[in-house]
Design a protein around this motif. Sequence first.
Motif, PDB file in Angstrom:
ATOM      1  N   VAL A  54      84.113  65.165  15.672  1.00 40.24           N
ATOM      2  CA  VAL A  54      83.307  66.003  16.791  1.00 40.24           C
ATOM      3  C   VAL A  54      83.678  65.455  17.912  1.00 40.24           C
ATOM      4  CG1 VAL A  54      81.396  67.728  17.384  1.00 40.24           C
ATOM      5  CG2 VAL A  54      81.877  67.090  14.957  1.00 40.24           C
TER       6      VAL A  54
ATOM      7  N   GLU B 139      85.560  67.061  21.100  1.00 38.46           N
ATOM      8  CA  GLU B 139      85.132  67.913  21.903  1.00 38.46           C
ATOM      9  C   GLU B 139      85.843  67.522  23.367  1.00 38.46           C
ATOM     10  OE1 GLU B 139      80.367  68.866  21.509  1.00 38.46           O
ATOM     11  OE2 GLU B 139      81.166  66.894  21.276  1.00 38.46           O
TER      12      GLU B 139
ATOM     13  N   TYR C 160      83.011  72.659  15.065  1.00 38.54           N
ATOM     14  CA  TYR C 160      81.475  72.839  14.832  1.00 38.54           C
ATOM     15  C   TYR C 160      80.871  73.460  13.753  1.00 38.54           C
ATOM     16  CZ  TYR C 160      81.412  71.723  19.755  1.00 38.54           C
ATOM     17  OH  TYR C 160      81.315  71.117  21.334  1.00 38.54           O
TER      18      TYR C 160
ATOM     19  N   ARG D 183      77.207  72.461  13.384  1.00 37.52           N
ATOM     20  CA  ARG D 183      76.596  72.517  14.556  1.00 37.52           C
ATOM     21  C   ARG D 183      76.443  74.025  15.148  1.00 37.52           C
ATOM     22  NH1 ARG D 183      78.523  67.428  17.915  1.00 37.52           N
ATOM     23  NH2 ARG D 183      77.615  68.616  19.544  1.00 37.52           N
TER      24      ARG D 183
ATOM     25  N   GLU E 208      76.041  75.069  18.676  1.00 38.21           N
ATOM     26  CA  GLU E 208      77.141  74.875  19.407  1.00 38.21           C
ATOM     27  C   GLU E 208      78.296  76.321  19.341  1.00 38.21           C
ATOM     28  OE1 GLU E 208      77.549  72.839  21.896  1.00 38.21           O
ATOM     29  OE2 GLU E 208      75.783  71.545  21.275  1.00 38.21           O
ATOM     30  N   VAL E 209      78.398  76.654  17.868  1.00 34.03           N
ATOM     31  CA  VAL E 209      79.357  77.747  17.871  1.00 34.03           C
ATOM     32  C   VAL E 209      78.864  78.804  18.630  1.00 34.03           C
ATOM     33  CG1 VAL E 209      79.600  79.351  15.968  1.00 34.03           C
ATOM     34  CG2 VAL E 209      79.641  76.940  15.603  1.00 34.03           C
TER      35      VAL E 209
END
Length: 511
Positions: A408, A412, A436, A441, A444-445
Amino acid sequence: MQEAKRLHAHIVASGLHQQELYLRKLITLYAVPNSSSLTNSRLLFDRIEHPSTFIYNTMIRAYAASSDPYQALHLYTQMRRHGPPLDNYTFPFLLKACSSLSDLTKGEEIHCQAFKHGFDSNIFVQNSLIYFYGSNGRIKTARRVFDEMGIRDVATWTTLVTCYASFCPIESARRVFDKMPNRSVVSFSAMIAGYVRRSMFKEALELFSEMLTLKMEPNDSTIMSVIGACANLGALDMGRWIYLYIFQRKGNNNQFDSRITTALIDMFFKCGSIKTAVKVFEGAKEKYVGEWTAMISGLAMHGLGEQLIEAFEHMVGSGVRPNGITFVSLLSGCTHSGLVNEGLCYFDRMKRDFGIEPTIEHFGCVVDLLGRAGLIDQAMQFIWEMPIEANAAIWGALLNACRVYKNVEVGEVAARWLINDEPWNGAIYMALLGLYREAGRWDEVDKVKGEMKKVGCRKSPGCSLIEVNGACYEFVVGDKSHLCAVEVCLNLSKIILEFKENKYILQDPKL
């Protein structure tokens, strides 16, 4: 060329080297077929006391088609000052030189000179003017020349189609094409090439089929465009027809044009016919870097790593020197075959053994090579140490690797660089969403979804192509415009239902 030099020596020894008849033949022999012999032609030209208009035009024509078209304009200046009168053949060659140089100012000056000498209404000059203005993006001016012409031939219309296909919406070119009173093979080739350049491969093949119904024999330009369309559509049946057509036309004992051989190899690999691609390659009497590169590229796209390395070493051993494109294919093949050490070794050999400076494409291949192998940190370190700035392709390759290996943090970094560069590209957001989601997460989605709504981007619908009886059909997600769309969906539903039932039966421990 050796025969030409012996003939030249005999003419000089016979004292005939200033006679117009022999000078015409010699200069044409040196200059026109092979621009690499222009030096000999120029040496001969400079020794002529009073070159004729024909000889000047021959030299101007040769320079216009060479890598140094400025010389054509220099000779034109010399011709105006000290030479014979200009004629209607002088200006088309000069305009071709101006087109090659993209020199609008000089071209407009040549246009004025043609008008001054009374050649502006000559059809050869007018056709050249259309091409000159059109090839430099001055479509309105090209169209004005066309509209003012009293007589137009097939070349006139074809030139306008070519210009429209290059700089205008392709529909405009097709409207001109449809209005043509007469069409030639070159006319069809120009329109087909226009479709291929715009990635309208289905339309290109449809027009090619129309051309065949008119009993027109395609030329090499047509064949190259159609091969490209078949490769992109996966139209294997049409590709095989083209191959057989070329084979019958050339004959078993004649060598195919190197460009066509290379394109055929590429097409058959892209259509999944590996055996036919290898057959075409092995049938080439002379194998140049293009043929070898197409072979290596094809083996690479099918993940045949050991075979492509063997092919590369055979190529080098046969004395054919690889180029930058060869190494892109080679590194890509190592990537898809998981040959990390071999790929890194060949990357090092590029400059050391062959003197080829790595470009952004080669660096991208190495990043992809490391990323697919799960060496994410090593790939990131490689990017930071690159002598050139990474582009979207490199960051995209790294992002895809991060999705596969659920990294991740690095993902990112890659995604944010890409979003900053292309904030409208929905595919990038979808990749980040997948990253994500797999990491759980969900906050974040939701943020990414909010960003997508804010910029108004959406994922492009997927599509697939299928060839049936030589015709290609395209299906896009959500598109129901096809006449058989309902029937296709019903049959697919039945197949999916049967698959699920069979899967359930196979999973039943009693069975």
